[in-house]
Design a protein around this motif. Structure first.
Motif, PDB file in Angstrom:
ATOM      1  N   UNK A   6       0.518  -0.931   0.256  1.00  0.00           N
ATOM      2  CA  UNK A   6      -0.307  -0.150  -0.377  1.00  0.00           C
ATOM      3  C   UNK A   6       0.962   1.483  -0.260  1.00  0.00           C
ATOM      4  N   UNK A   7       0.521   2.241  -0.424  1.00  0.00           N
ATOM      5  CA  UNK A   7       0.775   3.244  -0.593  1.00  0.00           C
ATOM      6  C   UNK A   7      -0.667   4.673   0.051  1.00  0.00           C
ATOM      7  N   UNK A   8       0.288   5.163   1.054  1.00  0.00           N
ATOM      8  CA  UNK A   8      -0.369   5.850   1.904  1.00  0.00           C
ATOM      9  C   UNK A   8       0.142   7.648   1.771  1.00  0.00           C
ATOM     10  N   UNK A   9      -0.718   8.622   0.921  1.00  0.00           N
ATOM     11  CA  UNK A   9      -0.869   9.692   1.198  1.00  0.00           C
ATOM     12  C   UNK A   9      -1.224  11.124   1.560  1.00  0.00           C
ATOM     13  N   UNK A  10      -0.644  11.307   2.111  1.00  0.00           N
ATOM     14  CA  UNK A  10      -1.054  12.176   3.115  1.00  0.00           C
ATOM     15  C   UNK A  10      -0.665  13.837   3.953  1.00  0.00           C
ATOM     16  N   UNK A  48       7.120  -1.799  -6.086  1.00  0.00           N
ATOM     17  CA  UNK A  48       5.337  -2.366  -6.742  1.00  0.00           C
ATOM     18  C   UNK A  48       4.615  -1.780  -5.967  1.00  0.00           C
ATOM     19  N   UNK A  49       3.774  -1.047  -6.202  1.00  0.00           N
ATOM     20  CA  UNK A  49       2.836  -0.922  -5.339  1.00  0.00           C
ATOM     21  C   UNK A  49       0.912  -1.421  -5.846  1.00  0.00           C
ATOM     22  N   UNK A  50       0.556  -1.833  -4.285  1.00  0.00           N
ATOM     23  CA  UNK A  50      -0.569  -2.637  -4.984  1.00  0.00           C
ATOM     24  C   UNK A  50      -2.165  -2.073  -5.231  1.00  0.00           C
TER      25      UNK A  50
END
Length: 514
Positions: A6-10, A48-50
């Protein structure tokens, strides 16, 4: 699921931690974070982000621009993207849906809500399928929109170590809400951290063991309960206790003995907010479901229209070559051909171009007889601009005995691409001018379109930008812009050459069939 990255963007570190903790509570361990869209793109190109989980409002690059960048990147365009937002403006939500957001999650949200959004984002939407004869569109029965379902009653959790108080508060709300009770802090936390947490907690402060302040603090530290509103119901009346409770995130402070005429409206007001929040999420879910269904219908409709028009085009072109026809009959067929090409161009510009812009176009590459496409467009242009007059000439470097080279792309997109460029060249050419269309059988294929008259210096750098036009009353400025997109969508490109001060050259490259 546990192996997903996961990539969490904030832009807020605290929110990145909250979402990361929620993911970890769901069994996920491979979590990357970024503070804005620019940093997120760097991570996406390195790891490699899902699944991407992004906030909407961020500095540098906000969530919608990040979504657009991902959907326009050939390697990332299919990546599931969950947008987290408190946005309530429907037009902006519609824009996110149009740009291909996988799911929208309204703040605040629980870990269970996040889990369901991840599952939905990873699951392909039910697609419409053609009927047996290709004429009818049928849909796999989609789930009913969330807003159409009967919403369950909100749940209140009453926490108090005194049985009489539990009974009193339960009796006060049981007719309007689902009421659960807990006689101590440990049981209250177990309920709040379960898969079915309450919508509101009425929390006593003075309890043996774990008091109400500790319960509230531990609720705020857990991803499943940090968003649940708390109303302290207590015999404590001093201002310090009130301030401490509010500092822990309590939404209200009610003193005992409870006055039903005071407590019931307060509870009703807070639960009304909860219901509005749930309805907002349901509305966005319904908007997204409707958009997906509409897109499937439009896709099939456009597919069928293009297929039918391609058949008409081939039939008309075949008939027009019949030497037994009179000149008037041939002219009528050529007019029909020209009209058909215009309709095909409208379909491409209204649908395929939009999908290309939003990164959702998928090319089904097939061999294209480019020499035939150019020959017909040149013939139509000579007829259309005969009154100007402008002469359009087609040249090819292939020997007469050789089979003309074929492009690898989409024939209908090629028609639109070259129709717009040849039309633009004819309109820009002076009267008595000459437009050259030259096909070079190199690999990749090259098509040169040259006309007299130079592109003005002030628009040369913006020549392929949207809505850029010059000297054409009523011009939309979409011709060269669409040509650029249609070429790149087929793995090619378009370039402008203004080295000749008296003329303009445009070179289109397209993959060649090997």
């Amino acid at each position: 699921m546990s192996a997903l990255a996961f990539l969490v963007v904030d832009d807020f570190e605290s929110m990145r931690k909250v979402t990361s903790n929620q993911l970890m509570s769901l069994g996920h361990s491979k979590i990357f974070t970024a503070k804005d869209g620019v940093q997120a793109l760097k991570v996406l190109h390195a790891e490699a982000i899902d699944v991407v989980i992004s906030d909407w409002n961020m500095p540098v690059m906000h969530g919608l621009d990040l979504l657009k960048a991902i959907r326009s990147d050939a390697k990332l365009r299919l990546l599931p993207f969950i947008m987290i937002t408190a946005e309530v403006e429907r037009t902006r939500i519609q824009e996110a849906i149009a740009c291909g957001v996988s799911n929208i999650l309204v703040k605040p949200y629980s870990a269970a809500n996040l889990e369901s959004r991840i599952a939905r984002a990873l699951q392909p939407a039910p697609a419409l399928q053609l009927g047996g004869d290709g004429d009818d569109a049928q849909a796999a029965a989609p789930a009913a929109p969330a807003s159409a379902a009967v919403a369950p009653r909100p749940t209140i959790l009453v926490v108090d170590d005194t049985p009489d108080n539990l009974h009193l508060l339960s009796a006060l709300f049981k007719d309007d809400y689902k009421v659960r009770v807990a006689s101590n802090g440990e049981k209250a936390l177990a309920i709040c951290h379960s898969d079915t947490p309450p919508d509101l907690v009425l929390l006593d402060i003075m309890m043996p063991g774990m008091d109400g302040f500790e319960v509230a603090q531990r609720m705020r530290e857990h991803p499943s309960s940090e968003h649940i509103p708390v109303i302290f119901v207590t015999a404590m009346t001093d201002n310090d206790a009130r301030l401490k409770g509010l500092s822990m995130g309590a939404v209200d402070f009610v003193t005992k003995p409870v006055d039903p005429d005071v407590l019931k409206p307060r509870v009703r007001n807070f639960l009304r907010y909860v219901e509005l929040h749930k309805q907002l999420q349901a509305d966005y879910d319904s908007m997204q479901e409707a958009a997906r269904l509409r897109e499937d219908v439009e896709h099939i409709t456009r597919h069928d229209l293009k297929g039918s028009l391609a058949g008409v085009l081939g039939l008309v072109q075949s008939l027009a070559q019949d030497s037994r026809l009179s000149p008037d009959q041939t002219a009528q067929l050529r007019l029909t051909e020209q009209t058909t090409l215009q309709v095909l161009d409208m379909i491409n510009l209204s649908s395929e171009l939009y999908k290309i812009e939003t990164g959702r176009f998928t090319l089904q590459a097939q061999p294209v007889k480019l020499a035939e496409v150019l020959s017909r467009l040149v013939e139509i242009a000579n007829s259309t601009y005969a009154g100007k007059p402008v002469v359009v000439e087609l040249q090819s470097d292939s020997a007469p005995e050789q089979a003309p080279p074929q492009a690898l792309g989409d024939a209908m997109l090629c028609y639109s691409l070259f129709q717009n460029l040849i039309k633009n060249a004819c309109e820009a050419s002076p009267a008595q001018g000459r437009v050259l269309v030259a096909l070079n059988g190199s690999d990749p294929l090259q098509v040169l379109i040259h006309n007299q008259g130079a592109v003005p210096v002030d628009i040369q750098e913006r020549f392929f930008h949207k809505f850029v036009t010059h000297g054409k009353p009523g011009g939309t400025g979409l011709g060269t812009y669409s040509a650029k997109l249609l070429a790149t969508a087929q793995g090619g490109d378009v370039a402008l050459d203004v080295s000749d001060p008296q003329g303009t050259s445009i070179t289109v490259t397209l993959p060649r069939v090997s």
